[in-house]
Design a protein around this motif. Structure first.
Motif, PDB file in Angstrom:
ATOM      1  N   LYS A   1       0.845  -1.196   0.000  1.00 15.78           N
ATOM      2  CA  LYS A   1       0.000   0.000   0.000  1.00 15.78           C
ATOM      3  C   LYS A   1       0.880   1.245   0.000  1.00 15.78           C
ATOM      4  O   LYS A   1       1.889   1.321   0.723  1.00 15.78           O
ATOM      5  CB  LYS A   1      -0.922  -0.004   1.214  1.00 15.78           C
ATOM      6  CG  LYS A   1      -2.009   1.071   1.173  1.00 15.78           C
ATOM      7  CD  LYS A   1      -3.032   0.875   2.283  1.00 15.78           C
ATOM      8  CE  LYS A   1      -3.883  -0.355   2.034  1.00 15.78           C
ATOM      9  NZ  LYS A   1      -4.981  -0.482   3.018  1.00 15.78           N
TER      10      LYS A   1
ATOM     11  N   ARG B   1       0.907   5.783  -0.385  1.00 10.92           N
ATOM     12  CA  ARG B   1       0.194   7.059  -0.405  1.00 10.92           C
ATOM     13  C   ARG B   1       0.869   8.016  -1.380  1.00 10.92           C
ATOM     14  O   ARG B   1       2.089   8.185  -1.351  1.00 10.92           O
ATOM     15  CB  ARG B   1       0.152   7.699   0.975  1.00 10.92           C
ATOM     16  CG  ARG B   1      -0.478   9.116   0.934  1.00 10.92           C
ATOM     17  CD  ARG B   1      -0.431   9.818   2.278  1.00 10.92           C
ATOM     18  NE  ARG B   1      -1.390   9.253   3.213  1.00 10.92           N
ATOM     19  CZ  ARG B   1      -1.067   8.678   4.360  1.00 10.92           C
ATOM     20  NH1 ARG B   1       0.220   8.574   4.694  1.00 10.92           N
ATOM     21  NH2 ARG B   1      -1.995   8.195   5.159  1.00 10.92           N
TER      22      ARG B   1
ATOM     23  N   HIS C   1      -3.282  -1.116  -8.210  1.00  9.36           N
ATOM     24  CA  HIS C   1      -4.653  -1.403  -7.797  1.00  9.36           C
ATOM     25  C   HIS C   1      -5.230  -0.136  -7.174  1.00  9.36           C
ATOM     26  O   HIS C   1      -4.679   0.396  -6.214  1.00  9.36           O
ATOM     27  CB  HIS C   1      -4.636  -2.562  -6.788  1.00  9.36           C
ATOM     28  CG  HIS C   1      -5.968  -2.866  -6.181  1.00  9.36           C
ATOM     29  ND1 HIS C   1      -6.094  -3.504  -4.967  1.00  9.36           N
ATOM     30  CD2 HIS C   1      -7.237  -2.632  -6.616  1.00  9.36           C
ATOM     31  CE1 HIS C   1      -7.380  -3.647  -4.672  1.00  9.36           C
ATOM     32  NE2 HIS C   1      -8.090  -3.124  -5.654  1.00  9.36           N
TER      33      HIS C   1
ATOM     34  N   GLN D   1      -9.035   2.144  -6.099  1.00  9.21           N
ATOM     35  CA  GLN D   1     -10.465   2.023  -5.808  1.00  9.21           C
ATOM     36  C   GLN D   1     -11.279   2.426  -7.039  1.00  9.21           C
ATOM     37  O   GLN D   1     -12.155   1.712  -7.499  1.00  9.21           O
ATOM     38  CB  GLN D   1     -10.853   2.887  -4.618  1.00  9.21           C
ATOM     39  CG  GLN D   1     -12.352   2.836  -4.287  1.00  9.21           C
ATOM     40  CD  GLN D   1     -12.715   3.759  -3.150  1.00  9.21           C
ATOM     41  OE1 GLN D   1     -11.873   4.149  -2.343  1.00  9.21           O
ATOM     42  NE2 GLN D   1     -13.976   4.128  -3.072  1.00  9.21           N
TER      43      GLN D   1
ATOM     44  N   ILE E   1      -4.455   6.836  -2.126  1.00 17.20           N
ATOM     45  CA  ILE E   1      -4.050   5.571  -1.512  1.00 17.20           C
ATOM     46  C   ILE E   1      -4.242   4.468  -2.541  1.00 17.20           C
ATOM     47  O   ILE E   1      -5.359   4.227  -3.005  1.00 17.20           O
ATOM     48  CB  ILE E   1      -4.878   5.257  -0.256  1.00 17.20           C
ATOM     49  CG1 ILE E   1      -4.808   6.419   0.733  1.00 17.20           C
ATOM     50  CG2 ILE E   1      -4.383   3.960   0.380  1.00 17.20           C
ATOM     51  CD1 ILE E   1      -3.421   6.701   1.262  1.00 17.20           C
ATOM     52  N   ILE E   2      -3.153   3.817  -2.908  1.00 16.45           N
ATOM     53  CA  ILE E   2      -3.192   2.778  -3.939  1.00 16.45           C
ATOM     54  C   ILE E   2      -2.350   1.594  -3.485  1.00 16.45           C
ATOM     55  O   ILE E   2      -1.649   1.678  -2.480  1.00 16.45           O
ATOM     56  CB  ILE E   2      -2.654   3.312  -5.294  1.00 16.45           C
ATOM     57  CG1 ILE E   2      -1.171   3.716  -5.166  1.00 16.45           C
ATOM     58  CG2 ILE E   2      -3.487   4.487  -5.779  1.00 16.45           C
ATOM     59  CD1 ILE E   2      -0.533   4.187  -6.477  1.00 16.45           C
ATOM     60  N   GLU E   3      -2.446   0.510  -4.231  1.00 20.87           N
ATOM     61  CA  GLU E   3      -1.553  -0.619  -4.027  1.00 20.87           C
ATOM     62  C   GLU E   3      -0.689  -0.789  -5.267  1.00 20.87           C
ATOM     63  O   GLU E   3      -1.172  -0.627  -6.390  1.00 20.87           O
ATOM     64  CB  GLU E   3      -2.335  -1.903  -3.769  1.00 20.87           C
ATOM     65  CG  GLU E   3      -2.939  -1.985  -2.382  1.00 20.87           C
ATOM     66  CD  GLU E   3      -3.571  -3.333  -2.104  1.00 20.87           C
ATOM     67  OE1 GLU E   3      -3.570  -3.740  -0.935  1.00 20.87           O
ATOM     68  OE2 GLU E   3      -4.063  -3.981  -3.061  1.00 20.87           O
TER      69      GLU E   3
ATOM     70  N   GLU F   1       2.846   0.194   3.821  1.00 20.97           N
ATOM     71  CA  GLU F   1       2.914  -1.180   4.313  1.00 20.97           C
ATOM     72  C   GLU F   1       3.970  -1.950   3.543  1.00 20.97           C
ATOM     73  O   GLU F   1       4.288  -1.617   2.393  1.00 20.97           O
ATOM     74  CB  GLU F   1       1.563  -1.888   4.156  1.00 20.97           C
ATOM     75  CG  GLU F   1       0.431  -1.301   4.967  1.00 20.97           C
ATOM     76  CD  GLU F   1      -0.889  -2.017   4.709  1.00 20.97           C
ATOM     77  OE1 GLU F   1      -1.862  -1.720   5.426  1.00 20.97           O
ATOM     78  OE2 GLU F   1      -0.948  -2.856   3.790  1.00 20.97           O
TER      79      GLU F   1
ATOM     80  N   ILE G   1      -9.004  -1.615  -1.083  1.00 22.43           N
ATOM     81  CA  ILE G   1      -7.976  -0.737  -0.515  1.00 22.43           C
ATOM     82  C   ILE G   1      -8.548  -0.015   0.704  1.00 22.43           C
ATOM     83  O   ILE G   1      -9.652   0.506   0.654  1.00 22.43           O
ATOM     84  CB  ILE G   1      -7.514   0.281  -1.573  1.00 22.43           C
ATOM     85  CG1 ILE G   1      -6.866  -0.462  -2.743  1.00 22.43           C
ATOM     86  CG2 ILE G   1      -6.528   1.286  -0.983  1.00 22.43           C
ATOM     87  CD1 ILE G   1      -6.528   0.407  -3.911  1.00 22.43           C
TER      88      ILE G   1
END
Length: 424
Positions: free
Chosen positions: A13, A15, A378, A380, A387-389, A408, A424
């Motif tokens: 994860k 930011r 990834h 939303q 905030i993404i992955e 993370e 997410i």
């Protein structure tokens, strides 16, 4: 099959820092801005005043319209809501009313009439020979003055000095289904910017426009700027507002990806379902595709409840899910895509029973790169890119980026027992 055979990449994860301005006291700000143009000079006591409201989820929509209504009443005008959404709402008057109701705008909530009408009449023809249609209410005794309200933002189907804003609410919104279809048809030959600007300008010149009111939003979908414009100021002011809007866009922090996973799409997110400026695909005949970002495969997993089954833009994806397909309102989707002259956006991608299968299939279609080494992001939705992955192969770029923060550590791509990826 793909869910079991593909080696999914590890994800982390992240930011993305996006610092932007916003208006905190929106009602006071709108009131002060309207006072600047002296409403009493524009609207006389007893005049019936239509305020255009479209089908988009504009930030502070209800608050802004409430102030416009109050300011009209203060000078003795009789305001009402004029739905201005082209072919949205299924192209019917009742559909327009219900679409506005879902946005919090109704006769009950606003204490003024909502005068919906799906019919349109031709009021003239532009210099290039484009027929101009407007909502029949604008030509009736029910309207004396018109306030053009819309958000100014980048368009999802073309780039220009004027894109989505006041000219568009005129050309497509006020035009109802007939006007919207005409504009999109001529845009295929003349280009979107030229057609929307020319038709919009004609309407501004020939309808009793009191003034226009525009908002600009920041990345966080907060109202960042507002502007009241007299009719002869609209063209020049809208260009400046568009430039401002483009400085506040949220984008993916990478220029090249193998797979982009999008949790949800929808009309409340973007007119194209997914913001084409984010995903790097337009898919409109005659329009140049964006140079960046380059995304090999797009997987869209679901559609928002607010879309009511309209999945315009699903064709921008390569893979989707049975869950999304089962929610489709085919008539609304097809009607909107055909009206917009973009049948490509209504095409169904390859779809599978689970999200894990769909993502696995996408990872097998990225060339020689192994799935576990793929550059994957990834999100939303295309409005939410803070905030993404990101996959393991992108972590180094995250650590080197000045506006990216690793939240993370890497862990396996997470799915539940039904094969749905963890949100997410």
């Amino acid at each position: 099959m793909y869910a079991e055979t593909v080696k999914f990449p590890k994800m982390a994860k992240v930011r993305q820092s996006i610092a932007q301005p916003a208006i905190t006291e929106i009602k006071n700000a709108v009131s002060e801005e309207v006072k600047r143009i002296n409403m009493a000079d524009r609207i006389k006591p007893g005049e019936k005043v239509g305020i255009t409201v479209g089908s988009r989820g504009i930030a502070n929509l209800k608050a802004i319209v409430e102030v416009l209504i109050d300011e009209v009443k203060k000078v003795g005008g009789e305001p009402f809501i004029l739905p201005a959404m082209g072919s949205h709402g299924g192209g019917t008057a009742q559909g327009q009313v219900e679409m506005l109701r879902s946005l919090g705008i109704s006769a009950e909530t606003m204490n003024v009439p909502v005068l919906a009408c799906s019919e349109a009449s031709q009021i003239g023809i532009t210099g290039q020979g484009i027929p101009v249609y407007v909502n029949d209410i604008t030509l009736s005794e029910q309207l004396d003055k018109l306030i053009l309200f819309n958000r100014v933002k980048e368009h999802t189907e073309f780039e220009g000095e004027i894109e989505s804003g006041i000219h568009k609410i005129c050309a497509i919104g006020v035009g109802n289904p007939k006007g919207a279809l005409t504009v999109h048809q001529y845009a295929l030959d003349f280009g979107y910017e030229k057609t929307i600007t020319e038709v919009g300008s004609y309407i501004i010149q020939h309808l009793p426009v009191a003034f226009a009111f525009a908002s600009v939003e920041n990345y966080y979908h907060e109202t960042a700027h507002i502007k009241a414009m007299l009719p002869d100021e609209i063209a020049s002011e809208e260009k400046g507002l568009l430039n401002l809007a483009k400085t506040m866009l949220g984008k993916l922090p990478f220029e090249e990806l193998d797979v982009l996973i999008v949790d949800e799409m929808g009309k409340n997110i973007s007119g194209a379902g997914m913001d084409t400026n984010v995903i790097g695909r337009i898919l409109v005949f005659g329009q140049k595709e964006p140079e960046k970002p380059i995304v090999k495969r797009i997987v869209v997993l679901d559609t928002t409840e607010e879309s009511h089954g309209m999945a315009t833009g699903v064709g921008l994806a390569d893979f989707t899910t049975k869950k999304l397909v089962d929610k489709l309102d085919l008539w609304s989707t097809y009607f909107n895509c055909i009206t917009a002259q973009s049948p490509e956006k209504g095409r169904l991608p390859i779809y599978f029973a689970t999200e894990k299968e769909s993502i696995g299939a996408a990872l097998t279609c990225i060339g020689v790169t192994k799935p576990e080494n793929a550059r994957v992001v990834h999100i939303q939705n295309t409005n939410e890119v803070e905030i993404i992955e990101v996959s393991e192969s992108l972590v180094r770029e995250v650590k080197e980026g000045t506006n990216l923060e690793l939240l993370e550590e890497l862990k396996p791509m997470q799915f539940d027992d039904q094969g749905n990826i963890f949100r997410i």
